[in-house]
Every structure is written in structure tokens, then in C-alpha cells.
Design a protein around this motif. Structure first.
Motif: not given
Length: 86
Positions: A8-13, A15-16, A48-54, A58-62
Motif C-alpha cells: 500500500c502506498a501509504s504504508n510504504v511512505s 514503514y515499508t 504497522q508494516p504489512f504486505a500482501l504475499v500472493n 503478512v504483518q510485522a512489528e518492524t
């Protein structure tokens, strides 16, 4: 078909961005990395940081932990496909 990791663009800016760059520049990985304006996970995006994998969340604290979780998910998905009788 290559594995797909979506951000997600907002999450990229927030965290990710380093996770995206690490995946794009990893010579051992052959994945498609895409960034969208919104993935519809606004609560997670803010927290928190997250992504979609396939397609799976997928989420994590860092960011570092997210990268490791993404790599683990990619490996697990690859192993699952190897066991699939085509």
C-alpha cells in the motif's frame, strides 16, 4: 507464474519502503513487487508494516521483521507448489 508481493502506498511512505527495495534488489528472489494506492487494509496500514504475499496478509512489528516474514511466506508457498501434483 512469479510470486506477487503487494504494498500500500501509504504504508510504504510510513514503514515499508526499505522492504520493497530489498525485495526488488535481492538477486536470489524472482518476485513481482507492486505498489498500489490502497489495498483496503486501512487499520493495518496505519498501525504497522504489512504486505500482501500472493494475496495473503503478512504483518510485522518492524520493517525488518516484515521482510523476514515475507521471505518465509514466499518459501512456504514455493514448497507447497512443489508438492502440488500437476
Amino acid at each position: 507464474m512469479k510470486p506477487l508481493v503487494e504494498f500500500c502506498a501509504s504504508n510504504v511512505s510510513s514503514y515499508t519502503k526499505p522492504v520493497m527495495e530489498a525485495l526488488e534488489n535481492d538477486p536470489e528472489l524472482d518476485v513481482d513487487v507492486l505498489e498500489y494506492g490502497c489495498l483496503g487494509y486501512c487499520g493495518e496500514c496505519y498501525m504497522q508494516p504489512f504486505a500482501l504475499v500472493n494475496g495473503d496478509l503478512v504483518q510485522a512489528e518492524t520493517a525488518d521483521e516484515l521482510l523476514e516474514k515475507i521471505k518465509a511466506k514466499l518459501k512456504a508457498d514455493e514448497e507447497e507448489l512443489e508438492d502440488f501434483p500437476f
